[in-house]
Design a protein around this motif. Sequence first.
Motif, mmCIF file in Angstrom:
data_model
loop_
_atom_site.group_PDB
_atom_site.id
_atom_site.type_symbol
_atom_site.label_atom_id
_atom_site.label_comp_id
_atom_site.label_asym_id
_atom_site.label_seq_id
_atom_site.Cartn_x
_atom_site.Cartn_y
_atom_site.Cartn_z
ATOM 1 N N ALA A 95 12.022 60.970 36.924
ATOM 2 C CA ALA A 95 12.200 61.288 38.336
ATOM 3 C C ALA A 95 13.630 61.037 38.775
ATOM 4 N N ARG A 96 14.321 60.136 38.101
ATOM 5 C CA ARG A 96 15.715 59.876 38.429
ATOM 6 C C ARG A 96 16.601 61.093 38.138
ATOM 7 N N LEU A 97 16.143 61.958 37.201
ATOM 8 C CA LEU A 97 16.912 63.146 36.812
ATOM 9 C C LEU A 97 16.253 64.418 37.326
ATOM 10 N N ALA A 98 15.467 64.304 38.367
ATOM 11 C CA ALA A 98 14.715 65.449 38.887
ATOM 12 C C ALA A 98 15.647 66.532 39.396
ATOM 13 N N GLN A 99 15.288 67.773 39.076
ATOM 14 C CA GLN A 99 16.014 68.935 39.548
ATOM 15 C C GLN A 99 15.386 69.413 40.870
ATOM 16 N N PRO A 100 16.084 70.205 41.645
ATOM 17 C CA PRO A 100 15.538 70.679 42.930
ATOM 18 C C PRO A 100 14.175 71.348 42.763
ATOM 19 N N GLY A 101 13.185 70.908 43.540
ATOM 20 C CA GLY A 101 11.848 71.488 43.526
ATOM 21 C C GLY A 101 10.899 70.845 42.548
ATOM 22 N N GLU A 102 11.411 69.935 41.702
ATOM 23 C CA GLU A 102 10.523 69.292 40.732
ATOM 24 C C GLU A 102 9.772 68.136 41.407
ATOM 25 N N PRO A 103 8.527 67.926 40.976
ATOM 26 C CA PRO A 103 7.802 68.687 39.952
ATOM 27 C C PRO A 103 7.200 69.968 40.524
ATOM 28 N N HIS A 104 7.236 71.060 39.730
ATOM 29 C CA HIS A 104 6.643 72.335 40.133
ATOM 30 C C HIS A 104 5.156 72.308 39.805
ATOM 31 N N PRO A 105 4.326 72.687 40.777
ATOM 32 C CA PRO A 105 2.878 72.709 40.513
ATOM 33 C C PRO A 105 2.577 73.693 39.380
ATOM 34 N N PRO A 106 1.588 73.469 38.570
ATOM 35 C CA PRO A 106 0.648 72.341 38.586
ATOM 36 C C PRO A 106 1.125 71.129 37.783
ATOM 37 N N PHE A 107 2.416 71.143 37.309
ATOM 38 C CA PHE A 107 2.921 70.045 36.481
ATOM 39 C C PHE A 107 3.181 68.835 37.365
ATOM 40 N N GLY A 108 2.958 67.686 36.891
ATOM 41 C CA GLY A 108 3.071 66.446 37.650
ATOM 42 C C GLY A 108 1.753 65.996 38.238
ATOM 43 N N ASP A 109 0.696 66.862 38.069
ATOM 44 C CA ASP A 109 -0.645 66.505 38.549
ATOM 45 C C ASP A 109 -1.366 65.762 37.435
ATOM 46 N N SER A 110 -1.550 64.461 37.628
ATOM 47 C CA SER A 110 -2.175 63.644 36.588
ATOM 48 C C SER A 110 -3.645 63.966 36.416
ATOM 49 N N GLU A 111 -4.268 64.629 37.417
ATOM 50 C CA GLU A 111 -5.682 64.980 37.303
ATOM 51 C C GLU A 111 -5.910 66.196 36.406
ATOM 52 N N HIS A 115 -4.339 70.344 28.205
ATOM 53 C CA HIS A 115 -4.581 71.714 27.745
ATOM 54 C C HIS A 115 -4.317 72.712 28.860
ATOM 55 N N SER A 116 -4.785 72.372 30.097
ATOM 56 C CA SER A 116 -4.566 73.291 31.215
ATOM 57 C C SER A 116 -3.070 73.432 31.509
ATOM 58 N N ARG A 117 -2.356 72.347 31.401
ATOM 59 C CA ARG A 117 -0.912 72.421 31.616
ATOM 60 C C ARG A 117 -0.244 73.279 30.544
ATOM 61 N N CYS A 118 -0.739 73.153 29.305
ATOM 62 C CA CYS A 118 -0.175 73.981 28.211
ATOM 63 C C CYS A 118 -0.434 75.461 28.477
ATOM 64 N N VAL A 119 -1.637 75.783 29.023
ATOM 65 C CA VAL A 119 -1.942 77.181 29.320
ATOM 66 C C VAL A 119 -1.003 77.702 30.393
ATOM 67 N N GLU A 120 -0.745 76.907 31.432
ATOM 68 C CA GLU A 120 0.133 77.326 32.499
ATOM 69 C C GLU A 120 1.577 77.458 32.013
ATOM 70 N N MET A 121 2.021 76.533 31.167
ATOM 71 C CA MET A 121 3.388 76.610 30.643
ATOM 72 C C MET A 121 3.551 77.830 29.738
ATOM 73 N N ALA A 122 2.508 78.145 28.938
ATOM 74 C CA ALA A 122 2.579 79.320 28.074
ATOM 75 C C ALA A 122 2.697 80.582 28.904
ATOM 76 N N ARG A 123 2.006 80.649 30.094
ATOM 77 C CA ARG A 123 2.082 81.810 30.967
ATOM 78 C C ARG A 123 3.505 81.971 31.516
ATOM 79 N N GLN A 124 4.135 80.857 31.916
ATOM 80 C CA GLN A 124 5.488 80.930 32.454
ATOM 81 C C GLN A 124 6.504 81.339 31.386
ATOM 82 N N LEU A 125 6.343 80.767 30.216
ATOM 83 C CA LEU A 125 7.274 81.107 29.132
ATOM 84 C C LEU A 125 7.144 82.569 28.735
#
Length: 720
Positions: A95-111, A115-125
């Motif tokens: 968090a000390r090195l956070a870029q503008p807008g971070e964390p971007h949803p849904p990343f940073g949601d501990s709930e 696997h769901s985060r990996c699916v979302e990251m794969a979609r963005q990539l």
Amino acid sequence: MTTLEIGAKLLSTDGYLVVTALRRHTVSVEGSAGERQDLAYDEISAIAIQDGRADATLTALQPWWSGLPNAVRRNALDRLEVVLEVLTGYRWGSARLAQPGEPHPPFGDSEMSIHSRCVEMARQLSYEQSVDRNVLRRVQDGELAAATVSPKTVNNWIRSWQTDGLRGLVDKRAVKSARGFAAIDERVRRIADDVLARFDGDISKVNTTTIEADIRLQMKAEGLADVVLPQRLFQEYLSERQRALGRNTRAQRSRHLRRKASAHTSFPAMHPSHIAIDATRADVLVWDELRERPVSVEILTAISVATRVVVGLRVTPRSGNALEAGLLLYDVMRPMTMLVEGTTVDDWRWCGVPESLDLSNVPVHRSPKRIVPPGQSLQGIHFKPGVRPSSIRCDHGSVFLSEHFIALLRDFGIDLMLSRGSKPTDNPHVERFHETLQRAYQAIPGFKGRNVAERGRKVDASGEALLTAAELERHLRRFVALDYHRSWHEGLVLPGAPSARLTPLEMWDAMHEVTGRLHVPQHPDLIYQFLPIRWLTIGHAGVEYKNLTYDAPVLADFRNVRKGTFQADSRKAPFHYDPRDVSRIWFRRPDTGRIHEIPWKARHWLDMPMGDWMHERALSRIAERGGNAALNRKSTWRQIIAELGQLTSAEETAEARAKGYAARLRWEQAQRDHAEAAEAAAMFDGDQDGVVTPLRPLRAEGDDGFDIDAEWPDYDEDGD
């Protein structure tokens, strides 16, 4: 230089660290999971990372990280950002090195599950790559199967990072190098090298399968049958080694000789007294006057390596012997001159009259003013300098390894430097001079080219008469003095003036200004130091050697010497013997040091060449006729004379004709050498005009000038 300050990021094996405090001895950092640690300053390497995304790295990553290609490092950092954003919600993991807008949803949601985060990251990539023209171009070229990234790929990145840290994110395919031959067992490589070493051009070439079979048999014999060989890599190793050997036996032979004779340094010839000698077949035919047929001869050459001056040159029968090699050394040591008057060019001869027994204080003329520059008149005296060699470079020819030649080198204190076997380039200067002689050969009849490819259908097609061996020697010596010694030699480089064009004689003079001279006592009897010695007993009838008796008045004082006068426990005395002319020997008086000729008693009966070979042939023919019992003192002379006549006139084999010509040529050379020495001795005694001309007849005592062989005039009855 990278500035380390609070808030700066460090790249470690586990990702990014952020600097939280700078202390006197340590740096406090915080990881992506919030863990804190203190690092010593020497654990941080000030190496800037790609695009400013890391200010420094930990020393633990070096030098592995810096050794990776830029594209590989950039790809690994991209994957690290993906992994850290999936796990922490921040691309740089803190968090000390956070870029503008971070964390971007849904990343940073501990709930949300990993696997769901990996699916979302794969979609963005996948979306990012679909608008990246470079990625689309790679897909079109077939480098990539698709422009999408699967959730499994992202999950694999996370697992690799959790297992191996940053090293796990490096694309192994991008840094994978060809498997080296070191993967093959060292013992197997040794066996393979030994088997392949046999192919040096002497044995026929075989295929790789046969070579591998020999290697495996040798492995079995050495107890290495259980060693596992990477078959594809082993085949590549054998193919590479075979390619290095050569594609055929001729190439294998050539490469074997080059490897065997390779050298890393050159011989530092820094003094004109470093001499190289060699023998070569003359690429021109000469005329045998007796049998009226063309024959081949050899050229013995001695060249000063440092100056390229030819200090000795002799034409010899094939093949030259140890005595002729010694006489070449005699030519090296004596300075000679060549006089050009009008269109007349004389032979090399003694330059000047010796002033004393030791002529070391008499300088050899070497002034550049005496050397006629190119473009000016050739008229005048041309000098061939003489020098006592400090070393002799030659090959392993039998004439150079003979007892006689080595004894001469030992007597004069000359080092013998033998070339390595099968390495003609160890003696390149004289070998190159052999090529220069082509200019001299091509100017005379009988030139036959350097090889059969250059040879015409008729060597004597010009119709001009061939030169004799003596005429060829004179021609070559004239070429050396008037052409070669006066021409620019590209191999001569003057330190400090690399563009200066120097002739061999000019280089000789320049070097002698620095090195000084190695003087040779220029006594007219010098030649006899190069002849073999025979220890013979002087009797009342003279000296007997090989059934020939020699005598002269000078021996009168030595017929009854006591034992030990010349040789311990013996009455024998040393005589100089020339195998080229056995009709005489030479004796040096111990009280005066002068050489005296001792002729064969029956020499006046013989008017033909009588060398050692002819003498031996005569004796062998006599032995065939009845052996030793048929010989006695009274009949020996007449029988030898009769047999010599038969040898000259009888039909002989080609080998016998060649030996006969060689014997006669050597005899003629002996006449020139000894006539020159005799005339120089007469000059020394003040009986001549100071000019040495080879084979000029000397006037004997009591000679009134009447020539009995001259044509007599016709007289009338009145005597007019």
